[in-house]
Design an enzyme around this catalytic site. Structure first.
Site, PDB file in Angstrom:
ATOM      1  N   HIS A 165       0.820  -1.097   0.063  1.00 20.34           N
ATOM      2  CA  HIS A 165       0.106  -0.131  -0.180  1.00 20.34           C
ATOM      3  C   HIS A 165       0.833   1.149  -0.061  1.00 20.34           C
ATOM      4  O   HIS A 165       1.961   1.116   0.232  1.00 20.34           O
ATOM      5  CB  HIS A 165      -1.006  -0.156   1.109  1.00 20.34           C
ATOM      6  CG  HIS A 165      -0.392   0.256   2.538  1.00 20.34           C
ATOM      7  ND1 HIS A 165      -1.112   0.836   3.565  1.00 20.34           N
ATOM      8  CD2 HIS A 165       1.052   0.124   3.078  1.00 20.34           C
ATOM      9  CE1 HIS A 165      -0.039   0.870   4.618  1.00 20.34           C
ATOM     10  NE2 HIS A 165       0.847   0.387   4.287  1.00 20.34           N
ATOM     11  N   CYS A 187       5.866   6.179   4.869  1.00 20.83           N
ATOM     12  CA  CYS A 187       4.479   5.517   4.203  1.00 20.83           C
ATOM     13  C   CYS A 187       3.813   6.095   3.118  1.00 20.83           C
ATOM     14  O   CYS A 187       3.008   5.559   2.478  1.00 20.83           O
ATOM     15  CB  CYS A 187       3.762   5.024   5.593  1.00 20.83           C
ATOM     16  SG  CYS A 187       4.206   3.942   6.622  1.00 20.83           S
ATOM     17  N   HIS A 225       4.971   0.238  -0.273  1.00 15.65           N
ATOM     18  CA  HIS A 225       5.680  -0.671   0.453  1.00 15.65           C
ATOM     19  C   HIS A 225       4.579  -1.629   0.934  1.00 15.65           C
ATOM     20  O   HIS A 225       3.472  -1.731   0.616  1.00 15.65           O
ATOM     21  CB  HIS A 225       6.464  -0.003   1.784  1.00 15.65           C
ATOM     22  CG  HIS A 225       5.357   0.527   2.643  1.00 15.65           C
ATOM     23  ND1 HIS A 225       4.525   1.623   2.397  1.00 15.65           N
ATOM     24  CD2 HIS A 225       4.947   0.262   3.767  1.00 15.65           C
ATOM     25  CE1 HIS A 225       3.504   2.222   3.330  1.00 15.65           C
ATOM     26  NE2 HIS A 225       3.778   1.126   4.346  1.00 15.65           N
ATOM     27  N   HIS A 268       3.610  -5.167   3.726  1.00 12.91           N
ATOM     28  CA  HIS A 268       3.590  -5.790   5.130  1.00 12.91           C
ATOM     29  C   HIS A 268       3.027  -6.974   5.060  1.00 12.91           C
ATOM     30  O   HIS A 268       2.300  -7.513   4.072  1.00 12.91           O
ATOM     31  CB  HIS A 268       2.547  -4.998   6.064  1.00 12.91           C
ATOM     32  CG  HIS A 268       2.884  -3.569   6.346  1.00 12.91           C
ATOM     33  ND1 HIS A 268       4.058  -3.014   6.850  1.00 12.91           N
ATOM     34  CD2 HIS A 268       2.199  -2.521   5.826  1.00 12.91           C
ATOM     35  CE1 HIS A 268       3.987  -1.823   7.012  1.00 12.91           C
ATOM     36  NE2 HIS A 268       3.063  -1.410   6.272  1.00 12.91           N
ATOM     37  N   HIS A 327      -1.198 -10.274  -1.754  1.00 12.53           N
ATOM     38  CA  HIS A 327      -0.259 -10.016  -2.874  1.00 12.53           C
ATOM     39  C   HIS A 327      -0.986  -8.811  -3.634  1.00 12.53           C
ATOM     40  O   HIS A 327      -0.775  -9.018  -4.964  1.00 12.53           O
ATOM     41  CB  HIS A 327       0.094 -11.182  -3.565  1.00 12.53           C
ATOM     42  CG  HIS A 327       1.028 -11.870  -2.969  1.00 12.53           C
ATOM     43  ND1 HIS A 327       1.068 -12.752  -1.806  1.00 12.53           N
ATOM     44  CD2 HIS A 327       2.660 -11.949  -3.084  1.00 12.53           C
ATOM     45  CE1 HIS A 327       2.030 -13.215  -1.549  1.00 12.53           C
ATOM     46  NE2 HIS A 327       2.982 -12.748  -2.073  1.00 12.53           N
ATOM     47  N   GLU A 361       0.270  -5.154  11.571  1.00  9.64           N
ATOM     48  CA  GLU A 361       1.139  -4.502  10.180  1.00  9.64           C
ATOM     49  C   GLU A 361       2.466  -4.913  10.339  1.00  9.64           C
ATOM     50  O   GLU A 361       3.018  -5.439   9.477  1.00  9.64           O
ATOM     51  CB  GLU A 361       0.972  -3.174  10.392  1.00  9.64           C
ATOM     52  CG  GLU A 361       1.441  -2.686   9.150  1.00  9.64           C
ATOM     53  CD  GLU A 361       1.127  -1.131   8.856  1.00  9.64           C
ATOM     54  OE1 GLU A 361      -0.052  -0.611   8.530  1.00  9.64           O
ATOM     55  OE2 GLU A 361       2.144  -0.386   9.381  1.00  9.64           O
TER      56      GLU A 361
END
Length: 149
Positions: free
Chosen positions: A16, A25, A29, A31, A75, A136
């Site tokens: 995201h 952020c 990137h 998680h 994904h 996260e």
């Protein structure tokens, strides 16, 4: 009969970016999310029912969460569709990437709210969603509790 809470754990990988954010952020990137889903209900007391003694079959809960959350978000890259990230989303989609455009900033806080609504709609009427925990990172998570909402 007593109310019992049942929890099932899930994991999925999601990318995201937070448009307009003032830190790292803002960059795309990902998680390795961990999602704990807790429901509450009374165990089935009909001895003729194949699910006798269960609040909900873990397999049934797994099916709901996989279909609504894991299979959709795993994904994928998530962007707020109300930002210029839609241009990046289009480029990624055109290159064969899985992209989700949502109506909210894709923070853990907002994602867990979205997940709660999706799961609640699929649960049997006798079962209530009690809480969600969306982790996260190893040290960061957001929680949703029915009692707070």
């Amino acid at each position: 009969m007593s109310n019992i809470r049942i929890t099932k754990k899930f994991s999925f990988e999601t990318g995201h970016a937070l448009y307009g954010y003032d830190g790292k952020c803002k960059n795309v990137h990902g998680h390795s999310y961990k999602l704990n889903v807790t429901v509450i209900g009374t165990p089935i007391n009909d001895t003729n029912n194949v699910k006798y003694g269960m609040v909900i079959d873990f397999t049934d809960l797994k099916k709901i969460v996989k279909e609504e959350i894991v299979d959709v978000f795993d994904h994928a890259t998530v962007f707020n569709k109300n930002t210029p990230h839609v241009e990046l989303a289009k480029e990624l989609k055109d290159r064969g990437h899985c992209v989700l455009l949502v109506d909210y900033q894709p923070t853990s806080e907002m994602m867990v709210i979205d997940f709660a609504e999706k799961i609640k709609q699929r649960l049997p009427k006798t079962i209530k969603l009690h809480s969600l925990k969306l982790q996260e990172t190893d040290s960061s998570f957001a929680q949703w509790f029915a009692s707070d909402n």
